[in-house]
Structure formats: structure tokens, C-alpha cells
Design an enzyme around this catalytic site. Structure first.
Site, PDB file in Angstrom:
ATOM      1  N   ARG A 161       0.836  -1.225   0.000  1.00  0.00           N
ATOM      2  CA  ARG A 161       0.000   0.000   0.000  1.00  0.00           C
ATOM      3  C   ARG A 161       0.860   1.260   0.000  1.00  0.00           C
ATOM      4  O   ARG A 161       0.524   2.266   0.631  1.00  0.00           O
ATOM      5  CB  ARG A 161      -0.962   0.032   1.201  1.00  0.00           C
ATOM      6  CG  ARG A 161      -1.978  -1.036   1.237  1.00  0.00           C
ATOM      7  CD  ARG A 161      -2.959  -1.006   0.071  1.00  0.00           C
ATOM      8  NE  ARG A 161      -3.758  -2.191   0.114  1.00  0.00           N
ATOM      9  CZ  ARG A 161      -3.374  -3.363  -0.411  1.00  0.00           C
ATOM     10  NH1 ARG A 161      -2.237  -3.453  -1.085  1.00  0.00           N
ATOM     11  NH2 ARG A 161      -4.128  -4.420  -0.312  1.00  0.00           N
ATOM     12  N   SER A 240     -10.966  -0.328   2.977  1.00  0.00           N
ATOM     13  CA  SER A 240     -10.383  -0.583   4.299  1.00  0.00           C
ATOM     14  C   SER A 240      -9.900   0.740   4.881  1.00  0.00           C
ATOM     15  O   SER A 240      -9.143   1.458   4.230  1.00  0.00           O
ATOM     16  CB  SER A 240      -9.201  -1.542   4.176  1.00  0.00           C
ATOM     17  OG  SER A 240      -9.665  -2.787   3.714  1.00  0.00           O
ATOM     18  N   GLU A 338      -5.632   4.059   5.864  1.00  0.00           N
ATOM     19  CA  GLU A 338      -5.286   3.820   4.461  1.00  0.00           C
ATOM     20  C   GLU A 338      -5.753   4.975   3.564  1.00  0.00           C
ATOM     21  O   GLU A 338      -4.985   5.451   2.734  1.00  0.00           O
ATOM     22  CB  GLU A 338      -5.890   2.485   3.999  1.00  0.00           C
ATOM     23  CG  GLU A 338      -5.486   2.150   2.577  1.00  0.00           C
ATOM     24  CD  GLU A 338      -6.252   0.974   2.009  1.00  0.00           C
ATOM     25  OE1 GLU A 338      -6.095  -0.154   2.499  1.00  0.00           O
ATOM     26  OE2 GLU A 338      -7.017   1.195   1.066  1.00  0.00           O
TER      27      GLU A 338
HETATM   28  C1  LIG Z   1     -15.894  -0.424  -1.438  1.00  0.00           C
HETATM   29  C2  LIG Z   1     -14.410  -0.160  -1.599  1.00  0.00           C
HETATM   30  C3  LIG Z   1     -13.513  -1.221  -1.717  1.00  0.00           C
HETATM   31  C4  LIG Z   1     -12.132  -0.995  -1.866  1.00  0.00           C
HETATM   32  N1  LIG Z   1     -11.282  -2.063  -1.959  1.00  0.00           N
HETATM   33  C5  LIG Z   1      -9.943  -1.862  -2.103  1.00  0.00           C
HETATM   34  C6  LIG Z   1      -9.044  -2.979  -2.216  1.00  0.00           C
HETATM   35  O1  LIG Z   1      -9.447  -4.130  -2.196  1.00  0.00           O
HETATM   36  N2  LIG Z   1      -7.726  -2.717  -2.359  1.00  0.00           N
HETATM   37  C7  LIG Z   1      -7.230  -1.453  -2.417  1.00  0.00           C
HETATM   38  O2  LIG Z   1      -6.001  -1.288  -2.566  1.00  0.00           O
HETATM   39  N3  LIG Z   1      -8.061  -0.375  -2.320  1.00  0.00           N
HETATM   40  C8  LIG Z   1      -9.391  -0.551  -2.164  1.00  0.00           C
HETATM   41  N4  LIG Z   1     -10.239   0.522  -2.044  1.00  0.00           N
HETATM   42  C9  LIG Z   1      -9.682   1.882  -2.060  1.00  0.00           C
HETATM   43  C10 LIG Z   1      -9.753   2.579  -3.436  1.00  0.00           C
HETATM   44  O3  LIG Z   1     -10.724   2.012  -4.245  1.00  0.00           O
HETATM   45  C11 LIG Z   1      -8.421   2.551  -4.173  1.00  0.00           C
HETATM   46  O4  LIG Z   1      -7.410   3.127  -3.387  1.00  0.00           O
HETATM   47  C12 LIG Z   1      -8.494   3.281  -5.517  1.00  0.00           C
HETATM   48  O5  LIG Z   1      -7.302   3.087  -6.243  1.00  0.00           O
HETATM   49  C13 LIG Z   1      -8.742   4.771  -5.369  1.00  0.00           C
HETATM   50  O6  LIG Z   1      -9.020   5.278  -6.668  1.00  0.00           O
HETATM   51  P1  LIG Z   1      -9.799   6.627  -6.893  1.00  0.00           P
HETATM   52  O7  LIG Z   1      -9.713   6.944  -8.345  1.00  0.00           O
HETATM   53  O8  LIG Z   1     -11.143   6.577  -6.318  1.00  0.00           O
HETATM   54  O9  LIG Z   1      -8.846   7.634  -6.084  1.00  0.00           O
HETATM   55  P2  LIG Z   1      -9.271   8.916  -5.229  1.00  0.00           P
HETATM   56  O10 LIG Z   1      -9.974   8.478  -4.000  1.00  0.00           O
HETATM   57  O11 LIG Z   1      -9.951   9.915  -6.080  1.00  0.00           O
HETATM   58  O12 LIG Z   1      -7.827   9.481  -4.828  1.00  0.00           O
HETATM   59  C14 LIG Z   1      -6.979   8.760  -3.948  1.00  0.00           C
HETATM   60  C15 LIG Z   1      -5.614   9.453  -3.903  1.00  0.00           C
HETATM   61  O13 LIG Z   1      -4.990   9.342  -5.178  1.00  0.00           O
HETATM   62  C16 LIG Z   1      -4.719  10.651  -5.695  1.00  0.00           C
HETATM   63  N5  LIG Z   1      -4.954  10.583  -7.138  1.00  0.00           N
HETATM   64  C17 LIG Z   1      -6.073  10.184  -7.791  1.00  0.00           C
HETATM   65  N6  LIG Z   1      -5.873  10.211  -9.124  1.00  0.00           N
HETATM   66  C18 LIG Z   1      -4.587  10.645  -9.296  1.00  0.00           C
HETATM   67  C19 LIG Z   1      -3.776  10.907 -10.433  1.00  0.00           C
HETATM   68  N7  LIG Z   1      -4.231  10.716 -11.694  1.00  0.00           N
HETATM   69  N8  LIG Z   1      -2.508  11.353 -10.230  1.00  0.00           N
HETATM   70  C20 LIG Z   1      -2.034  11.559  -8.995  1.00  0.00           C
HETATM   71  N9  LIG Z   1      -2.748  11.343  -7.879  1.00  0.00           N
HETATM   72  C21 LIG Z   1      -4.016  10.881  -8.037  1.00  0.00           C
HETATM   73  C22 LIG Z   1      -5.689  11.581  -4.996  1.00  0.00           C
HETATM   74  O14 LIG Z   1      -5.221  12.911  -4.990  1.00  0.00           O
HETATM   75  C23 LIG Z   1      -5.698  10.962  -3.618  1.00  0.00           C
HETATM   76  O15 LIG Z   1      -4.533  11.338  -2.935  1.00  0.00           O
HETATM   77  C24 LIG Z   1     -11.626   0.332  -1.906  1.00  0.00           C
HETATM   78  C25 LIG Z   1     -12.537   1.402  -1.792  1.00  0.00           C
HETATM   79  C26 LIG Z   1     -13.912   1.163  -1.638  1.00  0.00           C
HETATM   80  C27 LIG Z   1     -14.855   2.317  -1.521  1.00  0.00           C
END
Ligand SMILES: Cc1cc2nc3c(=O)[nH]c(=O)nc-3n(C[C@H](O)[C@H](O)[C@H](O)COP(=O)(O)OP(=O)(O)OC[C@H]3O[C@@H](n4cnc5c(N)ncnc54)[C@H](O)[C@@H]3O)c2cc1C
Length: 346
Positions: A161, A240, A338
């Protein structure tokens, strides 16, 4: 240049449904627009929040006093085993496409919400896979040097992570990611997670048809409320909330004194990984534990939720602090969040 709008509420852009207004908000439909918007904000000395799918964010009730750049770039290019994917593509849709093409390497990451561009940030992982196993390059805008460049997987410094993007928060904006996803006779990678192996009825290390692996992962995730589903209040989370604890040998010895026989995974570097869910449950916080309008998921101890969409960020953090402090008191282990905190701290 994309249109700037003032005062957009961020709650609808996050899976927790939490967060106040943005100072300014703009949607970037291409890599060029992302760079233009971020560079212009940097020149003006404005703070920047790059927003993907909002599934790993806890945003303050006061919102974000700066420029929110919502990533909406699209496009997938195939070159043999490699797929180069624009940051704004939906991650789960990419997994579905790769699996339909018989490619292996990301099938166990099905059902994870969010965008492709976010996957390298925390080295997204689940069920024995993480993206460090398949990412070969990340195209970024480097805000420090003001140029667009390509980072190799090695330069991403992936760990559990974690990555260079967390070491140097805000420095890089991900524009596109290249994954190496070969078709291995339509089979998955070796199954590396016990719960998944049991579900599939195979031994650890065996391969199964890639579509079967994806389906089994989706079933397991649905059972835990870990697939976004408007009808499932347990999925109104940021995934998480706490990472598993990584203890030094001395810290593990102290935990053994307090909790003889605790579940442990000895890591190659000598550290000991302890499941955060075990620590939380054994500190007295069962599934469904509620504090005001915020609740631990009824299906998954690690997810903190906003089940009726009536909580505030302050409510969610009060629950998170209660859990963190309870675990620390009982076991002497300090859990770490996380999701990324915007304008708030745990
Ligand atoms: C129901 C649920 C289940 C999940 N299960 C998992 C799992 O099994 N494993 C896991 O690892 N995660 C899990 N997650 C967490 C999440 O889905 C991941 O971390 C995912 O990659 C976040 O993507 P996002 O586009 O929504 O990012 P955001 O929430 O929009 O952003 C997260 C971070 O990334 C940065 N960011 C976003 N896009 C960019 C970019 N293009 N360049 C630079 N920085 C950027 C943002 O500024 C922020 O700091 C889960 C979340 C939920 C709600």
C-alpha cells in the site's frame, strides 16, 4: 482549457458521500488538460487536489480551499502484452476487458472502485495481487520539475500500500499507466490467497480460467460489502480504513506478551504483519459497531461507513479515533489510516 466552477460540493464525488465545497473545480478530459490545469494552479500558488473516483478519500466538512482537478481522460492502447491506459479510465472496467481478452495479472483486483490513474498511488491490491506485479511504467506530470516524464516500475518504489507517490505526496500527477498483461492460455496468475483458493476449490499456487478467478473475487467482495452497490449501505466507505499493522521484531514480541498466539505473517524483511481486522475485533469493536451516524460495516471490520449518508466527516473520524485508541490501549499497536485525508487528520 476546462471550465472552472466555484463552490462545488465534494461529497457526491466521494464513495463515503462526505466532504464540503471546493474553492474551484474543473474536469480535465485529456492528459493535456490535466497538465494545463495543474500547472496553472501551481503558477497561481493555489493548492491542488487531483480527484479520481473519490473512493480512497476522506474530505473535511469544510471542503478544500484550492483547485480540484477531476480526472476524466479516456483511452486504452494495446501493444502486444502491454496496455497503456489513460488515468481517467475506470479500473474495474479495465479488469473486465483484460479478463475478456484472456489476459492475466489483474483478475484478482476486480471490483476495486476508482480510476486507473490512482492504482499506482497506494499500489492497489487484494486477494494476492497488487499492481506492482504488472505495472511497467507510469507517465506523470512532475510538478517539481514542471515536465512530463515516464517512471519505471522500479522508480515507483512499490511496497505494501505504498509507492513513491505516497513518499512524495502531490509531486506527481499520473497521466497514464502501462501494464504488462500476457495471455497465459486464458489462465489466471497462480492463486496466492487462501480464502480465494478455498472458494475456487484449488490449492494455493494453482491457476484457474481467468474469468473464474474474477467471478470468485467479485463474489467474495460482494459478501463483504466491498463492491460499490447503491443498494448496500455497507459499501458507503473508502474501502479498508486501516492498513494491516507492520511490526518490528521487538514490537511483535511485546504483542506476543499481551496477546499470546496472535495471528502473524512473518515477512521476508523480518517484520511481522498483523491483520488490522483481528486487532480491531479483539479490542472490542465488532462488525456493525456504531458511533452516532458512522458505523463499522456489518460485513467487514476494516470498513468504516456512512450507511444512511447522514454522517459528517467529523462523525466518521470520531469513530476512527475511538477504534485506533481502543486498539492502542489493548495491544500497544497504533493503526494507520489507508485513505488519503484532505484537510483533516486522524
Ligand atoms: C468499497 C471499496 C472497496 C475498496 N477495496 C480496495 C481494495 O481491495 N484494495 C485497495 O487497494 N483499495 C481498495 N479501495 C480503495 C480505493 O478504491 C483505491 O485506493 C483506488 O485506487 C482509489 O481510486 P480513486 O480513483 O477513487 O482515487 P481517489 O480516492 O480519487 O484518490 C486517492 C488518492 O490518489 C490521488 N490521485 C487520484 N488520481 C490521481 C492521479 N491521476 N494522479 C495523482 N494522484 C491521483 C488523490 O489525490 C488521492 O490522494 C476500496 C474502496 C472502496 C470504496
Amino acid at each position: 482549457m476546462a471550465e472552472r466552477v466555484a463552490g462545488v460540493r465534494l461529497a457526491p464525488y466521494t464513495t463515503l458521500g462526505l466532504g464540503g465545497p471546493a474553492g474551484a473545480f474543473a474536469e480535465a478530459g485529456s492528459a493535456e488538460e490535466i497538465v494545463e490545469l495543474v500547472a496553472a494552479a501551481d503558477r497561481a500558488g493555489e493548492p491542488v487536489l487531483v480527484l479520481g473516483g473519490g473512493s480512497n478519500l476522506v474530505v473535511s466538512d469544510d471542503g478544500f480551499d484550492g483547485m480540484v482537478v477531476r480526472v476524466a481522460s479516456r483511452g486504452i492502447e494495446a501493444d502486444g502484452d502491454r496496455l497503456t491506459v489513460q488515468a481517467g479510465e475506470d479500473w474495474d472496467a479495465l479488469v473486465a476487458r483484460a479478463v475478456a481478452e484472456g489476459r492475466s495479472g489483474i483478475e484478482c483486483l476486480a471490483g476495486i472502485p476508482g480510476q486507473v490513474g490512482s492504482t499506482p498511488i497506494q499500489n492497489v491490491g487484494a486477494y494476492g495481487q497488487d499492481v506492482s506485479q504488472t505495472v511497467v511504467g507510469v507517465r506523470v506530470y512532475d510538478r517539481k520539475n514542471g515536465d512530463v516524464t515516464e517512471l519505471s516500475a522500479h522508480e515507483c518504489r512499490f511496497a505494501y500500500r505504498h509507492s513513491v507517490f505516497k513518499d512524495e505526496p502531490g509531486r506527481y500527477v499520473v497521466l497514464a499507466v502501462t501494464y504488462e498483461l500476457p495471455a497465459v492460455g486464458g489462465l489466471s496468475g497462480p492463486v496466492a490467497y487462501r480464502e480465494l483458493a478455498v472458494r475456487l476449490g484449488v490449492a494455493l499456487g494453482e491457476r484457474v480460467p481467468v474469468a473464474r478467478a474474477r467471478e470468485a473475487v467479485l463474489e467474495l467482495r460482494r459478501g463483504k460489502g466491498m463492491v460499490l452497490d447503491a443498494a448496500d449501505p455497507d459499501s458507503r466507505s473508502a474501502g479498508s480504513f486501516f492498513t494491516n499493522a507492520l511490526l518490528s521484531a521487538a514490537e511483535a514480541a511485546e504483542l506476543e506478551r499481551r496477546a499470546p498466539g496472535f495471528p502473524r505473517f512473518d515477512m521476508p524483511d523480518g517484520s511481522v504483519k498483523v491483520p488490522a481486522a483481528w486487532l480491531i475485533e479483539n479490542a472490542g469493536f465488532p462488525k456493525g459497531y456504531r458511533r452516532g451516524a458512522a458505523r463499522i460495516s456489518t460485513k467487514h471490520t476494516l470498513a468504516l461507513t456512512n450507511p444512511e449518508l447522514s454522517a459528517t466527516t467529523a462523525d466518521l473520524l470520531a469513530l476512527a479515533r475511538e477504534v485506533r485508541d481502543g486498539v492502542r490501549e489493548r495491544f500497544g499497536v497504533t493503526l494507520v489510516n489507508e485513505p488519503v485525508m484532505v484537510g483533516v487528520r486522524l
